[in-house]
Design a protein around this motif. Structure first.
Motif, PDB file in Angstrom:
ATOM      1  N   ASP A 201       0.830  -1.201   0.000  1.00 28.44           N
ATOM      2  CA  ASP A 201       0.000   0.000   0.000  1.00 28.44           C
ATOM      3  C   ASP A 201       0.868   1.255   0.000  1.00 28.44           C
ATOM      4  OD1 ASP A 201      -2.390   1.478   0.125  1.00 28.44           O
ATOM      5  OD2 ASP A 201      -2.106   1.744   2.283  1.00 28.44           O
TER       6      ASP A 201
ATOM      7  N   TYR B 171      -7.096   8.839  -0.486  1.00 29.34           N
ATOM      8  CA  TYR B 171      -7.037   7.420  -0.145  1.00 29.34           C
ATOM      9  C   TYR B 171      -7.892   7.110   1.081  1.00 29.34           C
ATOM     10  CZ  TYR B 171      -5.067   2.848   0.975  1.00 29.34           C
ATOM     11  OH  TYR B 171      -4.905   1.516   1.243  1.00 29.34           O
TER      12      TYR B 171
ATOM     13  N   TYR C 210     -11.068   6.842  -3.298  1.00 28.79           N
ATOM     14  CA  TYR C 210     -10.810   7.421  -4.615  1.00 28.79           C
ATOM     15  C   TYR C 210     -12.056   7.373  -5.489  1.00 28.79           C
ATOM     16  CZ  TYR C 210      -5.769   8.215  -4.663  1.00 28.79           C
ATOM     17  OH  TYR C 210      -4.518   8.715  -4.452  1.00 28.79           O
TER      18      TYR C 210
ATOM     19  N   ASP D 261      -2.975  13.046  -1.810  1.00 24.38           N
ATOM     20  CA  ASP D 261      -3.193  11.620  -2.069  1.00 24.38           C
ATOM     21  C   ASP D 261      -3.681  10.899  -0.822  1.00 24.38           C
ATOM     22  OD1 ASP D 261      -2.664   9.231  -3.997  1.00 24.38           O
ATOM     23  OD2 ASP D 261      -1.703   8.642  -2.104  1.00 24.38           O
ATOM     24  N   ARG D 262      -3.135  11.231   0.344  1.00 26.67           N
ATOM     25  CA  ARG D 262      -3.558  10.557   1.574  1.00 26.67           C
ATOM     26  C   ARG D 262      -5.012  10.888   1.904  1.00 26.67           C
ATOM     27  NH1 ARG D 262       0.009   7.660   3.930  1.00 26.67           N
ATOM     28  NH2 ARG D 262       2.238   7.958   3.533  1.00 26.67           N
TER      29      ARG D 262
ATOM     30  N   ARG E  30      -5.793  -0.909  -1.766  1.00 32.97           N
ATOM     31  CA  ARG E  30      -5.841  -0.307  -0.434  1.00 32.97           C
ATOM     32  C   ARG E  30      -5.749  -1.387   0.628  1.00 32.97           C
ATOM     33  NH1 ARG E  30     -11.307   2.836  -0.032  1.00 32.97           N
ATOM     34  NH2 ARG E  30     -10.380   3.355   1.980  1.00 32.97           N
TER      35      ARG E  30
ATOM     36  N   ARG F  19       1.844   7.150  -6.745  1.00 39.53           N
ATOM     37  CA  ARG F  19       0.847   8.176  -7.057  1.00 39.53           C
ATOM     38  C   ARG F  19       1.364   9.573  -6.716  1.00 39.53           C
ATOM     39  NH1 ARG F  19      -2.319   4.267  -4.428  1.00 39.53           N
ATOM     40  NH2 ARG F  19      -2.536   5.588  -2.569  1.00 39.53           N
TER      41      ARG F  19
ATOM     42  N   ASP G 262       1.571  14.618  -1.412  1.00 48.26           N
ATOM     43  CA  ASP G 262       1.429  13.576  -0.390  1.00 48.26           C
ATOM     44  C   ASP G 262       0.141  13.776   0.414  1.00 48.26           C
ATOM     45  OD1 ASP G 262       2.595  11.441   1.454  1.00 48.26           O
ATOM     46  OD2 ASP G 262       2.413  13.131   2.844  1.00 48.26           O
TER      47      ASP G 262
ATOM     48  N   HIS H  27       1.197   4.224  -2.872  1.00 48.57           N
ATOM     49  CA  HIS H  27       1.055   5.644  -2.511  1.00 48.57           C
ATOM     50  C   HIS H  27       2.232   6.459  -3.051  1.00 48.57           C
ATOM     51  CE1 HIS H  27       0.931   9.296  -0.098  1.00 48.57           C
ATOM     52  NE2 HIS H  27       2.111   8.973   0.421  1.00 48.57           N
TER      53      HIS H  27
END
Length: 452
Positions: free
Chosen positions: A214, A340, A344, A336-337, A391, A221, A333, A218
């Motif tokens: 995972d 996530y 998404y 994206d977090r 995920r 991405r 970062d 990340h």
């Protein structure tokens, strides 16, 4: 005692020039005299031989042309009026045969205008009039031959210069060839080095994926978002490369953290666990800083959790004191977090994450970086819609429809469900039973297709 006239004649007989210096190279010069009167030829020959010249005489210009075909002379003195061919026509023919020699026309006052025109046209060097003064004619020829020597020396120098230029041109061609060959060699070596560099990046990335799939996804991405932002900001090549590579590896320091820290949501971590988590940027720098070519990358990795207002870690840097690459990764970062954690592909959740980033522009995030993320909004929105995101999901949060992104095995290696299975209620019940028996880990890697 000698009179002034006697002294002047003595100079000429010894081969002196008009400045009183001996003309030592007189014997090197050959003089051709052409006149249809024998007495003129004899008088001139006697005068010039006294100065040391080699003298040839002809009464016929045609015979003189035949002589020139076989012999080289330094100077030609020709009478103007001659039967069959006048002196000017004769000298013009000799110019074609011996273009470098001195040509002098001997003329009476009646033909002076014609002689001057010939001089102006470049056909002859000068003229002598009949009758002549021996002293003057000696000086005239001596000066003419000095001019001849200078021109010949200039031609030699010009030829030498031309030869050197050709040699230099050839050397430049050879140098250009060698430079091209060396450039190709250096380019090949650079490409090999670059390939090795990227293989090193991939090796690090695979190491992270093995530790936590995972986390590896990340980082990939974040690298995509960081590169998109860097392109929008038109970063120079080196800064862009360092930023993208750092994005690929920004969480590499987490591979040394306990599973319990990695598995938890950051908000649910205990103070001690938060302290461990906050060490990962410095640990990442420690992993990379001694690798050649990663100096800039390691610095960016260290500071990717700094905040624009100075509230970040590990060094509480602020604004432009934070490396630009770190400011870019910090935005990518965080974005994206948030995506996530919320899921998404859901438009309202994507909008919520984007609103959060914009809302803290100039506070937590560099406003220029946020603007650049907005400039590529169409790009990342399209990307989100087409992603199948792997995920980590806790066993108690599994839902029907999730697709396994990995094989589900017991701790003893027994395969329960293969990768790619779409979970249903029965699958979930079976997985929970094995989990209660502590036969499998507490989370699974699943795919939840974007937009669903």
């Amino acid at each position: 005692m000698h009179s002034a006239s006697d002294l002047r004649m003595l100079k000429y007989k010894k081969g002196w020039d008009s400045q009183g210096q001996v003309m030592e190279n007189a014997k090197l010069h050959r003089v051709l005299i052409v006149d249809d009167e024998e007495n003129v030829l004899k008088a001139l020959k006697r005068t010039f031989m006294e100065d040391g010249y080699r003298v040839d005489t002809y009464t016929s210009p045609f015979d003189a042309l035949g002589f020139i075909e076989k012999e080289r002379v330094s100077a030609i003195i020709s009478d103007f009026k001659m039967p069959g061919m006048d002196g000017l026509e004769f000298l013009l023919k000799t110019r074609e045969m011996l273009p470098e020699c001195v040509r002098v026309i001997l003329t009476g006052h009646a033909n002076l205008d014609t002689a001057i025109k010939a001089i102006n046209s470049g056909a002859v060097y000068g003229y002598l009039t009949k009758p002549w003064d021996n002293d003057e004619i000696r000086i005239f020829l001596r000066n003419a031959l000095k001019n001849y020597e200078l021109e010949r020396e200039n031609r030699k120098l010009a030829n030498l210069l031309d030869m050197r230029n050709k040699e230099l041109e050839e050397a430049n061609k050879n140098l250009e060839t060698r430079v091209k060959e060396q450039t190709r060699f250096i380019t090949n070596q650079f490409n090999k080095l670059k390939a090795t560099f990227m293989e090193t990046v991939k090796a690090f990335s695979r190491t992270v994926e093995l530790r936590d799939p995972d986390l590896g996804a990340h980082m990939g991405r974040v690298a995509f978002l960081s590169r998109s932002i860097a392109v929008a900001m038109r970063l120079d090549g080196q800064t862009m490369q360092d930023t993208v590579v750092a994005a690929w590896l920004h969480d590499i320091g987490k591979i040394g953290l306990p599973d319990v820290v990695l598995a938890k949501d950051e908000k649910k971590l205990k103070d001690e666990e938060k302290g461990l988590l906050r060490e990962h940027p410095a640990l990442g720098e420690l992993c990379l800083k001694d690798i050649p070519g990663f100096e800039g990358v390691s610095t960016i990795v260290r500071h990717h959790h700094e905040r624009y207002n100075g509230s970040g870690y590990p060094d509480s840097l602020y604004e432009d004191h934070i490396p630009l690459g770190s400011r870019i990764i910090n935005v990518a970062d965080t974005f994206d977090r948030m995506l996530y954690s919320m899921g998404y592909g859901h438009p309202e959740l994507v909008d919520k994450a984007w609103s959060y980033i914009k809302g803290f522009s100039g506070k937590l995030f560099d406003p220029d970086v946020v603007k650049a993320l907005g400039d590529v909004e169409d790009l990342w929105r399209r990307s989100i819609k087409t992603l199948d995101i792997a995920r980590k999901v806790g066993i108690d949060r599994l839902e029907p429809g999730f697709i396994l992104a990995e094989d589900v095995k017991t701790k003893s290696g027994l395969l329960l469900l293969p990768k790619g299975v779409r979970l249903n209620d029965f699958h979930i019940m079976r997985i929970k039973n094995f989990h209660r028996a502590k036969a499998i880990k507490g989370w699974l890697l699943v795919l939840k297709q974007a937009g669903k």
